[in-house]
Write a protein that holds these residues in place. Sequence first.
Motif, PDB file in Angstrom:
ATOM      1  N   MET A  64       7.873  -8.526  63.665  1.00 38.29           N
ATOM      2  CA  MET A  64       7.371  -8.462  65.008  1.00 38.29           C
ATOM      3  C   MET A  64       6.254  -7.441  65.028  1.00 38.29           C
ATOM      4  N   THR A  65       5.207  -7.791  65.700  1.00 37.04           N
ATOM      5  CA  THR A  65       4.064  -6.885  65.825  1.00 37.04           C
ATOM      6  C   THR A  65       3.644  -6.818  67.286  1.00 37.04           C
ATOM      7  N   GLY A  66       2.947  -5.782  67.626  1.00 38.77           N
ATOM      8  CA  GLY A  66       2.490  -5.610  69.001  1.00 38.77           C
ATOM      9  C   GLY A  66       1.009  -5.867  69.129  1.00 38.77           C
ATOM     10  N   ALA A  67       0.412  -5.198  70.069  1.00 35.50           N
ATOM     11  CA  ALA A  67      -1.021  -5.330  70.295  1.00 35.50           C
ATOM     12  C   ALA A  67      -1.779  -4.778  69.089  1.00 35.50           C
ATOM     13  N   PRO A  68      -3.013  -5.216  68.901  1.00 36.91           N
ATOM     14  CA  PRO A  68      -3.794  -4.705  67.775  1.00 36.91           C
ATOM     15  C   PRO A  68      -3.982  -3.190  67.870  1.00 36.91           C
ATOM     16  N   TYR A  69      -4.028  -2.551  66.715  1.00 36.25           N
ATOM     17  CA  TYR A  69      -4.380  -1.134  66.708  1.00 36.25           C
ATOM     18  C   TYR A  69      -5.829  -1.013  67.166  1.00 36.25           C
ATOM     19  N   VAL A  70      -6.106  -0.082  68.032  1.00 43.54           N
ATOM     20  CA  VAL A  70      -7.476   0.081  68.522  1.00 43.54           C
ATOM     21  C   VAL A  70      -7.984   1.507  68.367  1.00 43.54           C
ATOM     22  N   LYS A  71      -7.104   2.438  68.093  1.00 48.85           N
ATOM     23  CA  LYS A  71      -7.561   3.821  67.981  1.00 48.85           C
ATOM     24  C   LYS A  71      -7.867   4.148  66.535  1.00 48.85           C
ATOM     25  N   ARG A  72      -7.272   5.122  65.961  1.00 51.23           N
ATOM     26  CA  ARG A  72      -7.622   5.595  64.615  1.00 51.23           C
ATOM     27  C   ARG A  72      -7.429   4.518  63.551  1.00 51.23           C
ATOM     28  N   ASN A  73      -8.467   4.228  62.801  1.00 55.65           N
ATOM     29  CA  ASN A  73      -8.443   3.301  61.657  1.00 55.65           C
ATOM     30  C   ASN A  73      -7.829   1.934  61.981  1.00 55.65           C
ATOM     31  N   PRO A  74      -8.293   1.254  63.021  1.00 55.29           N
ATOM     32  CA  PRO A  74      -7.655  -0.006  63.408  1.00 55.29           C
ATOM     33  C   PRO A  74      -7.730  -1.084  62.324  1.00 55.29           C
ATOM     34  N   THR A  75      -8.839  -1.174  61.622  1.00 52.92           N
ATOM     35  CA  THR A  75      -8.987  -2.211  60.603  1.00 52.92           C
ATOM     36  C   THR A  75      -7.970  -2.012  59.487  1.00 52.92           C
ATOM     37  N   GLU A  76      -7.835  -0.779  59.019  1.00 58.69           N
ATOM     38  CA  GLU A  76      -6.896  -0.488  57.947  1.00 58.69           C
ATOM     39  C   GLU A  76      -5.453  -0.678  58.392  1.00 58.69           C
ATOM     40  N   ARG A  77      -5.129  -0.290  59.596  1.00 63.40           N
ATOM     41  CA  ARG A  77      -3.750  -0.412  60.091  1.00 63.40           C
ATOM     42  C   ARG A  77      -3.349  -1.874  60.271  1.00 63.40           C
ATOM     43  N   ASN A  78      -4.240  -2.686  60.847  1.00 65.52           N
ATOM     44  CA  ASN A  78      -3.933  -4.109  60.995  1.00 65.52           C
ATOM     45  C   ASN A  78      -3.850  -4.786  59.625  1.00 65.52           C
ATOM     46  N   ALA A  79      -4.710  -4.372  58.697  1.00 67.25           N
ATOM     47  CA  ALA A  79      -4.674  -4.927  57.341  1.00 67.25           C
ATOM     48  C   ALA A  79      -3.358  -4.587  56.658  1.00 67.25           C
ATOM     49  N   ALA A  80      -2.812  -3.423  56.929  1.00 63.52           N
ATOM     50  CA  ALA A  80      -1.528  -3.038  56.335  1.00 63.52           C
ATOM     51  C   ALA A  80      -0.406  -3.963  56.815  1.00 63.52           C
ATOM     52  N   ALA A 135       2.252 -10.682  53.996  1.00 67.25           N
ATOM     53  CA  ALA A 135       1.934 -11.526  52.833  1.00 67.25           C
ATOM     54  C   ALA A 135       2.900 -11.258  51.692  1.00 67.25           C
ATOM     55  N   GLN A 136       3.255 -10.017  51.479  1.00 71.87           N
ATOM     56  CA  GLN A 136       4.203  -9.685  50.408  1.00 71.87           C
ATOM     57  C   GLN A 136       5.596 -10.217  50.716  1.00 71.87           C
ATOM     58  N   ILE A 137       6.029 -10.114  51.945  1.00 74.59           N
ATOM     59  CA  ILE A 137       7.337 -10.636  52.330  1.00 74.59           C
ATOM     60  C   ILE A 137       7.353 -12.157  52.207  1.00 74.59           C
ATOM     61  N   ALA A 138       6.230 -12.798  52.495  1.00 76.21           N
ATOM     62  CA  ALA A 138       6.145 -14.264  52.429  1.00 76.21           C
ATOM     63  C   ALA A 138       6.374 -14.788  51.022  1.00 76.21           C
ATOM     64  N   THR A 139       6.178 -13.959  50.013  1.00 78.04           N
ATOM     65  CA  THR A 139       6.415 -14.416  48.640  1.00 78.04           C
ATOM     66  C   THR A 139       7.899 -14.581  48.352  1.00 78.04           C
ATOM     67  N   THR A 140       8.762 -14.042  49.205  1.00 75.71           N
ATOM     68  CA  THR A 140      10.206 -14.145  48.987  1.00 75.71           C
ATOM     69  C   THR A 140      10.858 -15.260  49.789  1.00 75.71           C
ATOM     70  N   GLY A 141      10.137 -15.852  50.700  1.00 71.64           N
ATOM     71  CA  GLY A 141      10.714 -16.921  51.511  1.00 71.64           C
ATOM     72  C   GLY A 141      10.024 -17.038  52.853  1.00 71.64           C
ATOM     73  N   ARG A 142      10.711 -17.650  53.781  1.00 69.44           N
ATOM     74  CA  ARG A 142      10.154 -17.910  55.109  1.00 69.44           C
ATOM     75  C   ARG A 142       9.890 -16.609  55.852  1.00 69.44           C
ATOM     76  N   ILE A 143       8.761 -16.570  56.538  1.00 75.67           N
ATOM     77  CA  ILE A 143       8.428 -15.421  57.377  1.00 75.67           C
ATOM     78  C   ILE A 143       7.739 -15.905  58.639  1.00 75.67           C
ATOM     79  N   VAL A 144       8.072 -15.247  59.723  1.00 78.10           N
ATOM     80  CA  VAL A 144       7.446 -15.507  61.013  1.00 78.10           C
ATOM     81  C   VAL A 144       6.878 -14.180  61.496  1.00 78.10           C
ATOM     82  N   LEU A 145       5.596 -14.161  61.783  1.00 77.12           N
ATOM     83  CA  LEU A 145       4.947 -12.984  62.342  1.00 77.12           C
ATOM     84  C   LEU A 145       4.775 -13.250  63.830  1.00 77.12           C
ATOM     85  N   ALA A 146       5.529 -12.531  64.642  1.00 73.87           N
ATOM     86  CA  ALA A 146       5.512 -12.761  66.084  1.00 73.87           C
ATOM     87  C   ALA A 146       4.998 -11.515  66.791  1.00 73.87           C
ATOM     88  N   GLY A 147       4.250 -11.726  67.844  1.00 71.95           N
ATOM     89  CA  GLY A 147       3.715 -10.601  68.604  1.00 71.95           C
ATOM     90  C   GLY A 147       3.309 -11.012  69.996  1.00 71.95           C
TER      91      GLY A 147
END
Length: 80
Positions: A1-17, A23-35
């Motif tokens: 589960m994720t929330g709103a995009p990071y917009v303050k300090r280092n938003p690009t790096e935080r969203n990329a994390a 992506a790493q969890i998806a290598t083990t099976g089904r994953i749903v990213l919900a927000g």
Amino acid sequence: MTGAPYVKRNPTERNAAVVTLAAQIATTGRIVLAGTVSADGSAIGAVRGYQALKAQISTIDGVAGTQGQVVTALALVEPD
């Protein structure tokens, strides 16, 4: 589960994390990213922007509402 995009300090790096973790969890099976949103800069928007990740990760926005919660549950049990 994720929330709103990071917009303050280092938003690009935080969203990329978040995307990298999903992506790493998806290598083990089904994953749903919900927000709550799929706007530009959000983790959900980023996953939807990568063809390879789109095929591995189900993305749900609007999870704060009943419909989003139902769709999230359905995505978890969707057959391969």
